[in-house]
Design a protein around this motif. Structure first.
Motif, short mmCIF file in Angstrom:
data_model
loop_
_atom_site.label_atom_id
_atom_site.label_comp_id
_atom_site.label_asym_id
_atom_site.label_seq_id
_atom_site.Cartn_x
_atom_site.Cartn_y
_atom_site.Cartn_z
N PRO A 204 4.52 6.46 -8.47
CA PRO A 204 5.98 6.33 -8.63
C PRO A 204 6.46 5.04 -7.93
O PRO A 204 6.00 4.72 -6.83
N ALA A 205 7.36 4.33 -8.57
CA ALA A 205 7.88 3.09 -7.97
C ALA A 205 8.59 3.39 -6.66
O ALA A 205 9.40 4.32 -6.58
N ASN A 206 8.26 2.60 -5.63
CA ASN A 206 8.91 2.79 -4.32
C ASN A 206 10.23 2.02 -4.27
O ASN A 206 10.43 1.05 -5.01
N ASP A 207 11.14 2.46 -3.39
CA ASP A 207 12.43 1.77 -3.24
C ASP A 207 12.30 0.65 -2.21
O ASP A 207 11.23 0.38 -1.67
N GLN A 208 13.44 -0.02 -1.92
CA GLN A 208 13.44 -1.16 -1.03
C GLN A 208 13.22 -0.80 0.44
O GLN A 208 12.87 -1.66 1.25
N THR A 209 13.39 0.46 0.78
CA THR A 209 13.24 0.87 2.19
C THR A 209 11.88 1.49 2.47
O THR A 209 11.59 1.85 3.61
N HIS A 210 11.02 1.64 1.46
CA HIS A 210 9.71 2.26 1.64
C HIS A 210 8.61 1.41 1.00
O HIS A 210 8.88 0.61 0.10
N GLN A 211 7.38 1.63 1.46
CA GLN A 211 6.19 1.02 0.89
C GLN A 211 5.04 2.02 0.95
O GLN A 211 5.04 2.94 1.77
N TYR A 212 4.08 1.81 0.06
CA TYR A 212 2.87 2.61 0.11
C TYR A 212 1.92 1.99 1.14
O TYR A 212 1.84 0.77 1.28
N GLN A 213 1.20 2.87 1.86
CA GLN A 213 0.25 2.41 2.87
C GLN A 213 -1.12 3.02 2.60
O GLN A 213 -1.24 4.24 2.37
N LEU A 214 -2.14 2.13 2.58
CA LEU A 214 -3.51 2.58 2.33
C LEU A 214 -4.20 2.89 3.66
O LEU A 214 -4.10 2.11 4.60
N TRP A 215 -4.91 4.02 3.66
CA TRP A 215 -5.63 4.46 4.87
C TRP A 215 -7.10 4.68 4.53
O TRP A 215 -7.43 5.13 3.43
N ALA A 216 -7.97 4.31 5.48
CA ALA A 216 -9.39 4.66 5.40
C ALA A 216 -9.65 5.77 6.42
O ALA A 216 -9.20 5.67 7.57
N LEU A 217 -10.32 6.82 5.98
CA LEU A 217 -10.67 7.90 6.91
C LEU A 217 -12.08 7.64 7.43
O LEU A 217 -13.07 7.66 6.68
N VAL A 218 -12.19 7.37 8.73
CA VAL A 218 -13.46 7.04 9.37
C VAL A 218 -13.72 8.07 10.47
O VAL A 218 -13.00 8.08 11.48
N GLY A 219 -14.70 8.93 10.24
CA GLY A 219 -14.99 9.96 11.23
C GLY A 219 -13.83 10.89 11.45
O GLY A 219 -13.60 11.37 12.58
N GLY A 220 -13.05 11.13 10.40
CA GLY A 220 -11.90 12.03 10.49
C GLY A 220 -10.65 11.37 11.04
O GLY A 220 -9.60 12.04 11.14
N LYS A 221 -10.68 10.09 11.36
CA LYS A 221 -9.52 9.39 11.91
C LYS A 221 -9.00 8.37 10.89
O LYS A 221 -9.79 7.64 10.29
#
Length: 273
Positions: A204-221
């Motif tokens: 879904p397209a994000n608005d001007q006050t939000h962004q998508y953030q990519l996370w890598a899960l390494v050892g559960g963190k």
């Protein structure tokens, strides 16, 4: 038509407007104007040009000069009234000298030069306009070529990535928060590179006050890999932050600029390596 053009360019029309023609030439111009609308239109245009030039260059005499002229006229008028009435006028023998016939060569030459100057000014203006149009078209073509070159370069980079066997494509599927969402991540542990396929992105397209953030899960963190926007015209590949290993990847919707830790309730896609 060529005869009319030559007649117009001869300069006789300018001399007619200035009143510097012989009676025979005056009659000839008037006859030509009555027969040929092109000559009548040219005469009207020359008269308008002369009137505009006279208005723009008119000089108002000073009040002092006007007073002197009027005073001189009144003085001369008074002197004329004081002259005695002659009772006898002696008729003198006057020999009338015939003036030499003045050549009109310079008049025609001046008028022809004036007409040529006007024609040259019009031609230069038209040439300048065409050059401006050409420059505008060249600038547009250069911009298009640059855009095409950038597109080709981007596609070439994408093909090289897809051919690189060190990369593995990981398909992230939608969560309960956004079940229709889909995205693909290319990960190369040996090169420590993470790349997002923005063209195949379905979020879904994000608005001007939000962004998508990519996370890598390494050892559960969770490890932050950077933020990105999802728009209708997203295309190409986007390089994210480097990482050497990961067990899984996930994306959450965060305030613009990203967060220190993921908001799990805003997770939209998740995929294991």
């Amino acid at each position: 038509m060529e005869d009319l053009k030559a007649y117009i360019e001869s300069g006789i029309l300018e001399l007619y407007v200035l009143g510097d023609v012989t009676p025979a030439e005056k009659l000839q111009v008037e006859e030509m104007a009555s027969k040929h609308p092109a000559i009548k239109a040219e005469l009207d245009e020359i008269e308008r040009s002369m009137e505009l030039y006279a208005e723009e260059n008119a000089i108002e005499p000073s009040e002092h000069l006007r007073s002197r002229i009027l005073g001189s006229l009144l003085t001369n008028f008074g002197d004329d009234n004081n002259f005695p009435t002659p009772t006898h006028v002696e008729r003198e023998k006057v020999v009338i000298m015939q003036p030499e016939k003045e050549t009109n060569f310079y008049k025609y030459a001046f008028a022809a030069c004036l007409a040529l100057l006007l024609a040259s000014a019009v031609a230069l203006y038209n040439l300048y306009s065409r050059l401006n149009d050409t420059n505008t078209q060249l600038s547009a073509m250069q911009a298009q070529n640059q855009h095409f070159s950038n597109t080709v370069s981007a596609k070439d980079s994408e093909l090289n990535l897809l051919r690189d066997t060190s990369y593995k494509l990981i398909h992230l599927r939608g969560t309960a928060k956004s079940p229709e969402s889909i995205m693909t991540v290319a990960f190369s542990p040996s090169k420590q590179k993470v790349v997002i396929d923005m063209e195949g992105l379905k979020l879904p397209a994000n608005d001007q006050t939000h962004q998508y953030q990519l996370w890598a899960l390494v050892g559960g963190k969770p490890v932050d890999l950077g933020v990105f926007d999802a728009t209708a015209d997203s295309s190409g590949f986007k390089n994210m932050k480097a990482i050497a290993s990961a067990d899984a990847f996930a994306v959450t919707l965060e305030p613009r600029g990203g967060s220190a830790s993921p908001t799990l309730s805003e997770m939209v896609v998740l995929g294991k390596y």
